[in-house]
Design a protein around this motif. Sequence first.
Motif, PDB file in Angstrom:
ATOM      1  N   PRO A   3      12.991   1.137  -0.605  1.00  0.00           N
ATOM      2  CA  PRO A   3      13.326   2.482  -1.079  1.00  0.00           C
ATOM      3  C   PRO A   3      14.735   2.929  -0.673  1.00  0.00           C
ATOM      4  O   PRO A   3      15.394   3.665  -1.406  1.00  0.00           O
ATOM      5  N   THR A   4      15.220   2.457   0.461  1.00  0.00           N
ATOM      6  CA  THR A   4      16.569   2.812   0.896  1.00  0.00           C
ATOM      7  C   THR A   4      17.614   2.246  -0.057  1.00  0.00           C
ATOM      8  O   THR A   4      18.552   2.946  -0.454  1.00  0.00           O
ATOM      9  N   VAL A   5      17.454   1.003  -0.453  1.00  0.00           N
ATOM     10  CA  VAL A   5      18.394   0.366  -1.371  1.00  0.00           C
ATOM     11  C   VAL A   5      18.337   1.037  -2.742  1.00  0.00           C
ATOM     12  O   VAL A   5      19.377   1.298  -3.364  1.00  0.00           O
ATOM     13  N   VAL A   6      17.146   1.347  -3.203  1.00  0.00           N
ATOM     14  CA  VAL A   6      16.996   2.028  -4.493  1.00  0.00           C
ATOM     15  C   VAL A   6      17.647   3.408  -4.436  1.00  0.00           C
ATOM     16  O   VAL A   6      18.357   3.814  -5.363  1.00  0.00           O
ATOM     17  N   MET A   8      20.098   4.375  -2.480  1.00  0.00           N
ATOM     18  CA  MET A   8      21.549   4.211  -2.426  1.00  0.00           C
ATOM     19  C   MET A   8      22.117   3.872  -3.802  1.00  0.00           C
ATOM     20  O   MET A   8      23.159   4.405  -4.205  1.00  0.00           O
ATOM     21  N   ALA A   9      21.442   3.021  -4.530  1.00  0.00           N
ATOM     22  CA  ALA A   9      21.898   2.656  -5.870  1.00  0.00           C
ATOM     23  C   ALA A   9      21.845   3.860  -6.806  1.00  0.00           C
ATOM     24  O   ALA A   9      22.772   4.101  -7.585  1.00  0.00           O
ATOM     25  N   LEU A  10      20.786   4.624  -6.730  1.00  0.00           N
ATOM     26  CA  LEU A  10      20.662   5.819  -7.560  1.00  0.00           C
ATOM     27  C   LEU A  10      21.736   6.835  -7.206  1.00  0.00           C
ATOM     28  O   LEU A  10      22.340   7.444  -8.089  1.00  0.00           O
ATOM     29  N   GLY A  11      22.004   7.014  -5.943  1.00  0.00           N
ATOM     30  CA  GLY A  11      23.068   7.916  -5.513  1.00  0.00           C
ATOM     31  C   GLY A  11      24.430   7.476  -6.028  1.00  0.00           C
ATOM     32  O   GLY A  11      25.240   8.301  -6.453  1.00  0.00           O
ATOM     33  N   ALA A  12      24.682   6.176  -6.004  1.00  0.00           N
ATOM     34  CA  ALA A  12      25.956   5.660  -6.517  1.00  0.00           C
ATOM     35  C   ALA A  12      26.088   5.897  -8.014  1.00  0.00           C
ATOM     36  O   ALA A  12      27.156   6.294  -8.499  1.00  0.00           O
ATOM     37  N   VAL A  13      25.012   5.675  -8.751  1.00  0.00           N
ATOM     38  CA  VAL A  13      25.040   5.908 -10.199  1.00  0.00           C
ATOM     39  C   VAL A  13      25.273   7.381 -10.497  1.00  0.00           C
ATOM     40  O   VAL A  13      26.078   7.739 -11.371  1.00  0.00           O
ATOM     41  N   LEU A  14      24.580   8.263  -9.785  1.00  0.00           N
ATOM     42  CA  LEU A  14      24.760   9.698 -10.013  1.00  0.00           C
ATOM     43  C   LEU A  14      26.164  10.159  -9.626  1.00  0.00           C
ATOM     44  O   LEU A  14      26.763  10.989 -10.311  1.00  0.00           O
ATOM     45  N   ALA A  15      26.709   9.639  -8.555  1.00  0.00           N
ATOM     46  CA  ALA A  15      28.068   9.992  -8.158  1.00  0.00           C
ATOM     47  C   ALA A  15      29.075   9.522  -9.206  1.00  0.00           C
ATOM     48  O   ALA A  15      30.002  10.263  -9.567  1.00  0.00           O
TER      49      ALA A  15
END
Length: 63
Positions: A3-6, A8-15
């Motif tokens: 869940p941490t990796v997911v 982080m990836a979602l946060g990067a996409v949203l940013a």
Amino acid sequence: MTPTVVGMALGAVLAFTALIFGFWGFLLMTLFVAVGALLGRVAEGKLDLASVRDALTGRRSSS
């Protein structure tokens, strides 16, 4: 993936979306992500829409 990796990836996409498309594009992307997550949970059988509807209308059940 954890869940941490997911997350982080979602946060990067949203940013990235916020940088490229601005505030309204960011909100639209966030809405689409939330709807996609909801539909994924329903498809996996981990979310019962009838129970969600009952909870939102004030009906509670023990099951």
